[in-house]
Design an enzyme around this catalytic site. Structure first.
Site, PDB file in Angstrom:
ATOM      1  N   GLU A   1      47.944  41.921  15.686  1.00 13.19           N
ATOM      2  CA  GLU A   1      47.033  42.270  16.789  1.00 13.19           C
ATOM      3  C   GLU A   1      46.008  41.156  16.950  1.00 13.19           C
ATOM      4  OE1 GLU A   1      45.278  46.032  15.883  1.00 13.19           O
ATOM      5  OE2 GLU A   1      47.020  47.126  16.605  1.00 13.19           O
TER       6      GLU A   1
ATOM      7  N   CYS B   1      45.941  57.162  11.949  1.00 13.16           N
ATOM      8  CA  CYS B   1      45.669  55.828  12.508  1.00 13.16           C
ATOM      9  C   CYS B   1      46.919  55.152  13.069  1.00 13.16           C
ATOM     10  CB  CYS B   1      44.931  54.991  11.487  1.00 13.16           C
ATOM     11  SG  CYS B   1      43.208  55.562  11.392  1.00 13.16           S
ATOM     12  N   ASP B   2      46.702  53.890  13.458  1.00 12.69           N
ATOM     13  CA  ASP B   2      47.606  53.210  14.394  1.00 12.69           C
ATOM     14  C   ASP B   2      49.100  53.350  14.125  1.00 12.69           C
ATOM     15  OD1 ASP B   2      45.056  52.351  14.945  1.00 12.69           O
ATOM     16  OD2 ASP B   2      45.668  50.333  15.460  1.00 12.69           O
ATOM     17  N   LYS B   3      49.525  53.047  12.896  1.00 13.48           N
ATOM     18  CA  LYS B   3      50.972  53.015  12.646  1.00 13.48           C
ATOM     19  C   LYS B   3      51.473  54.311  12.034  1.00 13.48           C
ATOM     20  CE  LYS B   3      50.158  49.458  13.159  1.00 13.48           C
ATOM     21  NZ  LYS B   3      49.165  49.276  14.170  1.00 13.48           N
TER      22      LYS B   3
ATOM     23  N   SER C   1      45.009  44.878  19.768  1.00 16.03           N
ATOM     24  CA  SER C   1      44.384  46.113  19.324  1.00 16.03           C
ATOM     25  C   SER C   1      44.117  46.966  20.559  1.00 16.03           C
ATOM     26  CB  SER C   1      43.064  45.760  18.661  1.00 16.03           C
ATOM     27  OG  SER C   1      42.164  46.820  18.782  1.00 16.03           O
TER      28      SER C   1
ATOM     29  N   CYS D   1      38.987  55.401  14.864  1.00 13.17           N
ATOM     30  CA  CYS D   1      37.897  54.748  15.602  1.00 13.17           C
ATOM     31  C   CYS D   1      37.715  55.362  16.988  1.00 13.17           C
ATOM     32  CB  CYS D   1      38.142  53.257  15.703  1.00 13.17           C
ATOM     33  SG  CYS D   1      38.091  52.504  14.072  1.00 13.17           S
TER      34      CYS D   1
ATOM     35  N   ASP E   1      44.078  48.864  10.306  1.00 15.73           N
ATOM     36  CA  ASP E   1      44.197  47.632  11.096  1.00 15.73           C
ATOM     37  C   ASP E   1      42.882  46.885  11.183  1.00 15.73           C
ATOM     38  OD1 ASP E   1      46.775  48.327  11.554  1.00 15.73           O
ATOM     39  OD2 ASP E   1      46.675  48.156  13.730  1.00 15.73           O
TER      40      ASP E   1
END
Ligand SMILES: CC(C)(O)[C@@H](O)C(=O)O
Ligand SMILES: [Mg+2]
Length: 614
Positions: free
Chosen positions: A491, A122-124, A517, A195, A81
Site C-alpha cells: 500500500e 482489519c484489512d486482510k 491504503s 481505524c 497495515d
C-alpha cells in the site's frame, strides 16, 4: 438432507480415537451429533482492531452452546497495515490474506466442522475469512470487531475529529509544529477498533453487511459500544440456527455461495461505489468471487461504477466525517435504503439474518422504519474515553441524521456525484484495467496530463517526494510493486500522504501497479494490470514520458508511439532473465513471500494465487 460434516469424526466404531480426543477437549456423549461451530477469532495484541477480541470468541461460544451447538474456537493471524506500512513489513500484508483464508480452511476441513463464525476486523482478515467462507461453502456468519472512535485534536487551532492519516500527513509537513504533530499522534487513535475512517477494514466490514453475511450494524457499530455485544451474541445463535436449517431442513439458502451470489456481489460493489470505499475492496471482492466460483470481473465493477451515485463522503474523502457519523445517519442499511429507492439494489438476495436483503432494508432503514428500537440502535455514539475494552460505553446521540439532502447520507437526487466514488480506467498503460477512488479526487484533477517520474520501489518515490525532487504536474509512477513484483503489492500510503504534506496532493498524480491504503486520497491510480513483473506496459515507461489521465472517459494513456513501445518491449525481452525486473533494487524477499509471488496473479484477478498449472 446433507449429513453433518462432523459425523465423519464423531460417529462409528472406527472413530473411537477421534471421539476420545474430542472428549479430551470437553465434549460429552450428548454433544456427538450436534453441529460443531468453528469460531475463527482473529484476536492479537499487535493490532488495535483486534486487541479487544480475546474473550469474544468465548462470548460467541456461550451462545452457540445455549442454542444447541458445540463451539470450537481457533485463532488466525492479523497484520496491522498501519504499523507494517512504509517498510519491508508491508510486503507481508496482502499475502497474509491468503494465509488467513488457508488457516480457516485448514482448521475447518481438518476437523470437519459444520459451520463457521468469523470474528474479523482489519484489512486482510475480513477478506481472508470471506474467501475461506466461499471456498468452504458451509453456513457462516461474520461479526467484526467494530470501528475505532474518531480522535479529537486541534488542527490549525480548531478541535476536530481526526484519524491516523492526519497524524501521518502532519508528521511530514514542515508547516505543522512539533506540538501539533504530538497532539495528533496522542489523539488520532483513541480506542480499540478498526481505524475510524472509510478505510479498508471498515469498507470490507460494511461490504460484508451488504452481502448479507454479517448482521445489520456489522460495519458501523463502534467497537467500544455496548450494542456491539448484542451482535456477537446474535452471531453465535445465528450460526446454530443456519446450521440447523442446512443440515436438518435442507435449506441451501443459508450457504455462503447462495447469499454471496452474483447479485449479492453487485449489491456489495454498489454500496462500495456509493460510499467511496477503499480501492482494496475491488481486489478483495474479485478474490472472494474467484473463491466462490463466480464470474464477477473488473468489467462488472466498471459497469456498476457508471450507474451508482456517490451518496456518502467519509474520511479520507471528507476531513471530518468518520464511521460513527455514518452510523448516526442510519449506517449501511441507510445507504442500501437509498440505493433501493434508486432501483439499484437486488432486493431478493438472501441473508443470514433476514429472508432477503430487501426485507432487511425495509426493517432497518431509518427513513422508512418507524421503530423506536432501530432509532435507538443508530443513536449509538462514541464514549470519548481512551480504552482497549470492547463494549465499555453506552453513549447515545440525542438525535439521528435523517437529512438525505445535505446530511452524511444523501439520496440519489442530492448525490455528491451521479457516477460513483470508484472508477476503473483502461488504456495502453493498463490493458486489463486499474482503479481510482474518484471520491477522493479533486474535481479539477479528474483530467490530468503530466510527465512520468519513474521509481522502481515505493522507498525511492518516498525519498524523492521528501527530498523535494517531485514537482507540480509530475506523475509519480511506482512500478514492480505489484502482487508478483513487490511481491505483495504494498500500500502506497506514505507516498500519497507525503505528496499532501508537500502541498502536492492536488497537483500531482500517482500511478502504480501496487495498491493504496483506504486512507489514501488524491489522484492515486493503482492496481495497474498487467503489472510490470508480468510484462505490463508500465514496465516500459521512461522518465519524462507523457501520461494522460481522463477519469470521465475512464482512460489512462501513455503518450508514446506504438513503434517506440514495440522497440522498448523488444529491448526488454533481450534482457533475458533480467527482463521485467526492477533495476538496481536491493530487496530481501523471504521464501514465504517468494511462494506467494510464484503463484500470484495481477490485481485485475484479485491478486489470488493461480494454482491451475499444478
Ligand atoms: C492503515 C489503514 C488506514 O488501515 C490502511 O491499511 C487501509 O488500507 O485503509
Ligand atoms: Mg490496508
Amino acid at each position: 438432507m446433507p449429513q453433518l460434516r462432523s459425523r465423519t469424526t464423531t460417529h462409528g466404531r472406527n472413530m473411537a480415537g477421534a471421539r476420545g480426543l474430542w472428549r479430551a477437549t470437553g465434549m460429552t456423549d450428548a454433544d456427538f451429533g450436534k453441529p460443531i461451530i468453528a469460531i475463527a477469532n482473529s484476536f492479537t495484541q499487535f493490532v488495535p482492531g483486534h486487541v479487544h477480541l480475546k474473550d469474544l470468541g468465548q462470548l460467541v461460544a456461550g451462545e452457540v452452546v445455549a442454542a444447541g451447538g458445540v463451539a470450537k474456537e481457533f485463532n488466525t493471524i492479523a497484520v496491522d497495515d498501519g504499523i507494517a506500512m512504509g517498510h519491508a513489513g508491508m510486503l507481508y500484508s496482502l499475502p497474509s490474506r491468503e494465509v488467513i483464508a488457508d488457516a480457516v480452511e485448514y482448521m475447518v476441513n481438518a476437523h470437519c466442522a459444520d459451520a463457521l463464525v468469523c470474528i474479523s476486523n482489519c484489512d486482510k482478515i475480513t477478506p481472508g475469512m470471506l474467501m475461506a467462507a466461499l471456498r468452504l461453502n458451509i453456513p457462516t456468519v461474520f461479526v467484526s470487531g467494530g470501528p475505532m472512535e474518531a480522535g479529537k485534536a486541534p488542527v490549525h487551532g480548531e478541535i476536530r475529529s481526526v484519524d491516523l492519516i492526519d497524524a501521518m500527513v502532519a508528521a511530514a509537513d514542515d508547516r505543522v509544529s512539533d506540538a501539533e504533530v504530538e497532539a495528533l499522534e496522542q489523539n488520532a487513535c483513541p480506542t480499540c477498533g478498526s481505524c475510524s475512517g472509510m478505510f479498508t477494514a471498515n469498507s470490507m466490514n460494511c461490504l460484508v453487511e451488504a452481502l448479507g453475511l454479517g448482521l445489520p450494524g456489522n460495519g458501523t457499530v463502534l467497537a467500544t459500544h455496548a450494542d456491539r455485544k448484542a451482535l456477537f451474541l446474535r452471531a453465535g445463535r445465528t450460526a446454530v440456527e443456519i446450521a440447523k436449517r442446512w443440515y436438518e431442513q435442507d435449506d441451501a439458502s443459508v450457504l455462503p455461495r447462495n447469499i454471496a451470489t452474483f447479485e449479492g456481489f453487485e449489491n456489495a460493489i454498489a454500496l462500495d461505489i456509493a460510499m467511496g470505499g477503499s480501492t482494496n475492496t475491488v481486489l478483495h471482492l474479485l478474490a472472494a468471487a474467484y473463491e466462490g466460483g463466480l464470474d464477477f470481473t473488473m468489467a462488472d465493477i466498471d459497469r456498476m461504477s457508471r450507474r451508482v451515485p456517490h451518496l456518502c463522503k467519509v474520511a479520507p474523502s471528507s476531513a471530518t466525517v468518520h464511521i460513527e457519523d455514518v452510523h448516526r445517519a442510519g449506517g449501511i442499511m441507510g445507504i442500501l435504503g437509498e440505493l433501493d429507492r434508486a432501483g439499484l439494489l437486488h432486493r431478493d438476495v438472501p441473508t443470514v439474518h433476514a429472508p432477503t436483503i430487501g426485507a432487511a432494508v425495509d426493517r432497518w432503514d431509518i427513513t422508512r422504519a418507524n421503530d423506536a428500537d432501530i432509532a435507538e440502535f443508530y443513536a449509538a455514539a462514541p464514549g470519548g474515553v481512551r480504552t482497549t475494552q470492547a463494549f465499555s460505553q453506552a453513549s447515545r446521540y440525542t438525535s439521528l441524521d435523517r437529512d438525505r439532502v445535505g446530511g452524511i447520507i444523501r439520496n440519489k437526487e442530492n448525490a455528491f456525484s451521479q457516477d460513483g466514488g470508484l472508477a476503473v480506467l483502461y488504456g495502453n498503460l493498463a490493458v486489463d484495467g486499474c482503479i481510482v477512488k474518484t471520491a477522493g479526487v479533486d474535481p479539477a484533477a479528474l483530467t490530468f496530463t503530466g510527465k512520468a517520474r519513474v521509481f522502481e520501489s515505493q522507498d525511492d518515490a518516498v525519498s524523492a517526494i521528501l527530498g523535494n525532487r517531485v514537482a507540480a504536474g509530475d506523475v509519480v509512477l511506482i512500478r514492480y510493486e505489484g502482487p508478483r513484483g513487490g511481491p505483495g503489492m504494498q500500500e502506497m500510503l506514505y507516498p500519497t500522504s507525503y505528496l499532501k504534506s508537500k502541498g502536492l496532493g492536488k497537483v500531482c498524480a500517482l500511478v502504480t501497479d501496487g495498491r493504496f491504503s483506504g486512507g489514501s486520497s488524491g489522484l492515486s491510480i493503482g492496481h495497474i494490470s498487467p503489472e510490470a513483473a508480468e510484462g505490463g506496459t508500465i514496465g516500459l515507461v521512461e522518465e519524462g514520458d507523457r501520461i494522460v489521465i481522463d477519469i470521465p472517459n475512464r482512460s489512462i494513456h501513455l503518450d508514446v508511439e506504438t513503434v517506440e513501445l514495440d522497440r522498448r518491449r523488444d529491448a526488454m525481452k533481450a534482457k533475458g532473465a533480467k527482463a521485467w525486473k526492477p533495476v538496481a533494487r536491493d530487496r530481501k524477499v523471504s521464501g514465504a513471500l517468494k511462494a506467494y509471488a510464484y503463484f500470484a496473479t495481477s490485481a485485475s484477478r484479485g491478486a489470488v494465487r493461480d494454482t491451475s498449472g499444478i
